[in-house]
Design an enzyme around this catalytic site. Sequence first.
Site, PDB file in Angstrom:
ATOM      1  N   ASP A 165       0.916  -1.032   0.086  1.00  0.00           N
ATOM      2  CA  ASP A 165      -0.112   0.013  -0.027  1.00  0.00           C
ATOM      3  C   ASP A 165       1.139   1.133  -0.073  1.00  0.00           C
ATOM      4  O   ASP A 165       1.664   1.520   1.204  1.00  0.00           O
ATOM      5  CB  ASP A 165      -0.937   0.073   1.171  1.00  0.00           C
ATOM      6  CG  ASP A 165      -1.850   1.000   1.512  1.00  0.00           C
ATOM      7  OD1 ASP A 165      -1.578   2.124   0.651  1.00  0.00           O
ATOM      8  OD2 ASP A 165      -2.443   1.113   2.212  1.00  0.00           O
ATOM      9  N   HIS A 197      -8.390   4.899   2.739  1.00  0.00           N
ATOM     10  CA  HIS A 197      -7.780   3.777   2.291  1.00  0.00           C
ATOM     11  C   HIS A 197      -8.461   2.568   1.269  1.00  0.00           C
ATOM     12  O   HIS A 197      -8.947   1.840   1.365  1.00  0.00           O
ATOM     13  CB  HIS A 197      -7.219   2.917   3.769  1.00  0.00           C
ATOM     14  CG  HIS A 197      -6.701   3.443   4.659  1.00  0.00           C
ATOM     15  ND1 HIS A 197      -5.180   3.680   4.538  1.00  0.00           N
ATOM     16  CD2 HIS A 197      -6.826   4.297   5.533  1.00  0.00           C
ATOM     17  CE1 HIS A 197      -4.542   4.034   5.481  1.00  0.00           C
ATOM     18  NE2 HIS A 197      -5.686   4.946   6.353  1.00  0.00           N
ATOM     19  N   ASP A 228      -6.701  -0.612  -1.246  1.00  0.00           N
ATOM     20  CA  ASP A 228      -5.586   0.335  -1.349  1.00  0.00           C
ATOM     21  C   ASP A 228      -4.097  -0.346  -1.956  1.00  0.00           C
ATOM     22  O   ASP A 228      -3.221   0.316  -1.638  1.00  0.00           O
ATOM     23  CB  ASP A 228      -5.415   1.176  -0.158  1.00  0.00           C
ATOM     24  CG  ASP A 228      -5.430   0.307   1.216  1.00  0.00           C
ATOM     25  OD1 ASP A 228      -4.992  -1.076   1.047  1.00  0.00           O
ATOM     26  OD2 ASP A 228      -5.211   0.634   2.099  1.00  0.00           O
ATOM     27  N   GLY A 234      18.355  -5.967   0.145  1.00  0.00           N
ATOM     28  CA  GLY A 234      18.504  -7.404  -0.395  1.00  0.00           C
ATOM     29  C   GLY A 234      17.378  -8.070  -0.346  1.00  0.00           C
ATOM     30  O   GLY A 234      17.090  -8.979  -1.059  1.00  0.00           O
ATOM     31  N   ASP A 245      -7.462  -7.689   0.665  1.00  0.00           N
ATOM     32  CA  ASP A 245      -7.301  -6.342   1.641  1.00  0.00           C
ATOM     33  C   ASP A 245      -8.180  -6.276   2.708  1.00  0.00           C
ATOM     34  O   ASP A 245      -9.315  -6.895   2.854  1.00  0.00           O
ATOM     35  CB  ASP A 245      -7.720  -5.010   0.584  1.00  0.00           C
ATOM     36  CG  ASP A 245      -7.335  -3.723   1.249  1.00  0.00           C
ATOM     37  OD1 ASP A 245      -6.090  -3.868   1.792  1.00  0.00           O
ATOM     38  OD2 ASP A 245      -8.057  -2.796   1.045  1.00  0.00           O
ATOM     39  N   TYR A 262       1.206   0.209  15.116  1.00  0.00           N
ATOM     40  CA  TYR A 262       0.039   0.004  13.824  1.00  0.00           C
ATOM     41  C   TYR A 262       0.531   0.713  12.729  1.00  0.00           C
ATOM     42  O   TYR A 262       0.591   1.808  12.773  1.00  0.00           O
ATOM     43  CB  TYR A 262      -1.167   0.225  14.312  1.00  0.00           C
ATOM     44  CG  TYR A 262      -2.350   0.065  13.331  1.00  0.00           C
ATOM     45  CD1 TYR A 262      -2.525  -1.052  12.659  1.00  0.00           C
ATOM     46  CD2 TYR A 262      -2.807   1.368  12.658  1.00  0.00           C
ATOM     47  CE1 TYR A 262      -3.473  -1.295  11.490  1.00  0.00           C
ATOM     48  CE2 TYR A 262      -3.711   1.415  11.605  1.00  0.00           C
ATOM     49  CZ  TYR A 262      -3.997  -0.123  11.173  1.00  0.00           C
ATOM     50  OH  TYR A 262      -4.870  -0.088  10.014  1.00  0.00           O
ATOM     51  N   LYS A 310      -3.179  -3.134   8.166  1.00  0.00           N
ATOM     52  CA  LYS A 310      -3.287  -4.390   8.388  1.00  0.00           C
ATOM     53  C   LYS A 310      -2.319  -5.345   6.942  1.00  0.00           C
ATOM     54  O   LYS A 310      -1.653  -4.397   6.375  1.00  0.00           O
ATOM     55  CB  LYS A 310      -4.665  -5.063   8.105  1.00  0.00           C
ATOM     56  CG  LYS A 310      -5.614  -5.351   9.184  1.00  0.00           C
ATOM     57  CD  LYS A 310      -5.340  -6.707   9.780  1.00  0.00           C
ATOM     58  CE  LYS A 310      -5.963  -7.040  11.288  1.00  0.00           C
ATOM     59  NZ  LYS A 310      -5.523  -6.657  12.188  1.00  0.00           N
ATOM     60  N   ASP A 311      -2.129  -6.506   7.356  1.00  0.00           N
ATOM     61  CA  ASP A 311      -1.132  -7.134   6.388  1.00  0.00           C
ATOM     62  C   ASP A 311      -1.414  -7.696   4.952  1.00  0.00           C
ATOM     63  O   ASP A 311      -0.959  -8.384   4.291  1.00  0.00           O
ATOM     64  CB  ASP A 311      -0.535  -8.201   7.259  1.00  0.00           C
ATOM     65  CG  ASP A 311      -0.109  -7.700   8.657  1.00  0.00           C
ATOM     66  OD1 ASP A 311       1.144  -6.928   8.304  1.00  0.00           O
ATOM     67  OD2 ASP A 311      -0.692  -7.921   9.317  1.00  0.00           O
ATOM     68  N   GLN A 368      -4.562 -28.268 -10.525  1.00  0.00           N
ATOM     69  CA  GLN A 368      -4.827 -29.446 -11.518  1.00  0.00           C
ATOM     70  C   GLN A 368      -4.036 -30.488 -11.129  1.00  0.00           C
ATOM     71  O   GLN A 368      -2.744 -30.238 -10.696  1.00  0.00           O
ATOM     72  CB  GLN A 368      -4.879 -28.897 -12.842  1.00  0.00           C
ATOM     73  CG  GLN A 368      -5.855 -27.678 -13.178  1.00  0.00           C
ATOM     74  CD  GLN A 368      -7.408 -27.921 -12.995  1.00  0.00           C
ATOM     75  OE1 GLN A 368      -8.072 -27.234 -12.514  1.00  0.00           O
ATOM     76  NE2 GLN A 368      -7.784 -29.217 -13.309  1.00  0.00           N
ATOM     77  N   LYS A 369      -4.115 -31.566 -11.947  1.00  0.00           N
ATOM     78  CA  LYS A 369      -3.707 -33.000 -11.887  1.00  0.00           C
ATOM     79  C   LYS A 369      -3.381 -33.341 -10.621  1.00  0.00           C
ATOM     80  O   LYS A 369      -4.325 -33.861 -10.005  1.00  0.00           O
ATOM     81  CB  LYS A 369      -2.226 -32.537 -12.550  1.00  0.00           C
ATOM     82  CG  LYS A 369      -2.279 -32.470 -14.212  1.00  0.00           C
ATOM     83  CD  LYS A 369      -2.454 -33.985 -14.842  1.00  0.00           C
ATOM     84  CE  LYS A 369      -2.451 -33.628 -16.404  1.00  0.00           C
ATOM     85  NZ  LYS A 369      -3.548 -34.733 -17.181  1.00  0.00           N
ATOM     86  N   ARG A 409     -10.478  -0.002  10.771  1.00  0.00           N
ATOM     87  CA  ARG A 409      -9.322   0.150  11.385  1.00  0.00           C
ATOM     88  C   ARG A 409      -8.620  -1.135  12.143  1.00  0.00           C
ATOM     89  O   ARG A 409      -7.892  -1.280  13.022  1.00  0.00           O
ATOM     90  CB  ARG A 409      -9.683   0.787  12.648  1.00  0.00           C
ATOM     91  CG  ARG A 409     -10.016   2.311  12.443  1.00  0.00           C
ATOM     92  CD  ARG A 409     -10.490   3.296  13.649  1.00  0.00           C
ATOM     93  NE  ARG A 409     -10.851   4.364  13.240  1.00  0.00           N
ATOM     94  CZ  ARG A 409     -10.427   5.419  12.809  1.00  0.00           C
ATOM     95  NH1 ARG A 409      -8.959   5.490  12.857  1.00  0.00           N
ATOM     96  NH2 ARG A 409     -11.220   6.573  12.617  1.00  0.00           N
TER      97      ARG A 409
HETATM   98  C1  F6R Z   1      -7.922  -0.721   7.844  1.00  0.00           C
HETATM   99  C2  F6R Z   1      -7.586   0.745   7.052  1.00  0.00           C
HETATM  100  C3  F6R Z   1      -8.448   1.752   7.601  1.00  0.00           C
HETATM  101  C4  F6R Z   1      -7.946   2.626   8.503  1.00  0.00           C
HETATM  102  C5  F6R Z   1      -9.022   3.734   8.797  1.00  0.00           C
HETATM  103  C6  F6R Z   1      -8.337   4.961   9.631  1.00  0.00           C
HETATM  104  O1  F6R Z   1      -6.891  -1.672   7.519  1.00  0.00           O
HETATM  105  O2  F6R Z   1      -6.963   0.768   6.400  1.00  0.00           O
HETATM  106  O3  F6R Z   1      -9.746   1.111   8.076  1.00  0.00           O
HETATM  107  O4  F6R Z   1      -7.837   2.271   9.607  1.00  0.00           O
HETATM  108  O5  F6R Z   1      -9.603   4.515   7.543  1.00  0.00           O
HETATM  109  O6  F6R Z   1      -7.329   5.197   9.144  1.00  0.00           O
HETATM  110  P1  F6R Z   1      -6.360   6.500   9.443  1.00  0.00           P
HETATM  111  O7  F6R Z   1      -5.829   5.818  10.957  1.00  0.00           O
HETATM  112  O8  F6R Z   1      -5.150   6.459   8.446  1.00  0.00           O
HETATM  113  O9  F6R Z   1      -7.076   7.584   9.657  1.00  0.00           O
HETATM  114 MG    MG Z   2      -4.686  -2.627   2.449  1.00  0.00          MG
HETATM  115 MG    MG Z   3      -3.783   0.513   3.795  1.00  0.00          MG
END
Ligand code: F6R
Ligand code: MG
Ligand code: MG
Length: 365
Positions: free
Chosen positions: A11, A18, A49, A100, A128, A229, A232-233, A242-243, A266
Amino acid sequence: MKTTLSVIKADIGSIAGHIKPSQKLLEIIKNFIKKSDLISDYRVFYTGDDIAIFLVHQKGKDNPEIHKLAWDSFMEATQIAKEQGLYGAGQDLLKDSFAGNVKGAGPAVAELEFEERPAEPVFLFMADKTNPGAYNLPFYLAFSDPFYNSGLILVPEISKGFKFVIADMEYKGEGERVIELCAPEELYDIACLLRDTEKYGILEIYSRHSGEQCVSVSTTRLHNIAGKYTGKDDPVALVRLQKHFPAAGEILAPFSLAPYVPGFMRGSHQGPLMPVKVNTPVSYFDGPPIVSCVGFCVHNGKLTEEVDVFDHPFWDYVREKAAQKAEEIRRQGFFGNAMVSKQELEYTGITDKLKILESRFKIKG
Ligand code: F6R
Ligand code: MG
Ligand code: MG
C-alpha cells in the site's frame, strides 16, 4: 530451467482514505517494471488500497534483483503518490533503503519456483482489509476436506494428502517460526492452529505425492516490523492447480463460505471475506474484507491472458450473502466477537483507557 512466480504487494497511497490507488500510480509501476530485462512477464493489479506486482522470471525465490525491482518501482510511485497528495503515501515502505529482500521491509511477498509442466495453471489471490490468517479456512478445506476437494477421494495421487507449513505470525525474530504438519494424519493438530487466524497462518503447502510446493502465502506482520500499527497485512497468495494438485474449482469452493476474518474498519473488527472482481476498491465500513483471484497458465516463462475467477454470476450470490453477514455482525458494533482480540487491536485507544480504568478497580464485599 525453473520458472519462478513472485508477487510483491504494498500500500503506497490511495484516494479518499484507504480505498484504492490512483491510475497514475498503477501506470508508473507498470512502466517501471516493463523496462526491466530481469523478468519474462509481469502484471500489475490492485485490491482495495494495495498494489500487487506479479513477476515471472528464472531467478529463484528471494532474489535480491527481483525484490529490488519491486521495491524501486514502489519507491518511484511513492514520489508520485506524494505529488498527487494521496492518503498514506509510501505507507508500507517501512525501511529507508533496500537491504537485499523486501521481506521485513513492509511489502508482502509470496513466491513459487517449479519446473513448468506442459501446462501450468496458477491462481494469484490478493486480499485487502484482513490478515494472512484469512486464507486459513479456505485453504484448510481445499487441501484436506473431501467435502470441498473431491480429488482427495477420487484421485490416488491427491489421496496421499498435503503437508502444511504453518507460521507463528507473532514471532518477531529473523526468518519465520514454522511447524510442518501432514494431512490427513495430523488434521486435528492443523485445525487447532489454523482456528486462530490472528496468530497462525498457512505459509506453504506441499503435495505428498510429488513433494512439490503448490501454495505460498505472504505472512508479513507489519506491526512486528514497525513496532506499531501501520495498517493490516493484506495478504497475497499463489496456488498451483490441477492434475496432482486440487482443481481450480476445488480451491475456489470454500471461498463461498465468506468466513469472518480479522480486519475491516481500523484493522480491529471481524468481517466476512467477500470474493470480489479484480481491481475492486473497498467501501462499507472500510471494507468488508475482500479477496480477488486471477488465473493464468504459465508457459515458457510467459503468462496466458488472464481470467478473473470471481467475475461470475455464482459469486454475485456469494457477495450478496457476504454483504448480509457484514451487516449482521455490524449490528453488534463493538461488542464481543464483532471486534478482534485485545492483542490484535490496531489502535491504542481501548488499551490506553483500560490501563486508566484498571487503577480504579477495588475489591467489594
Ligand atoms: C484498515 C484501514 C482503515 C483505516 C481507517 C483509519 O486496515 O486501512 O480502516 O484504519 O480508515 O485510517 P487512519 O488511521 O489512517 O485515519
Ligand atoms: Mg490494504
Ligand atoms: Mg492501507
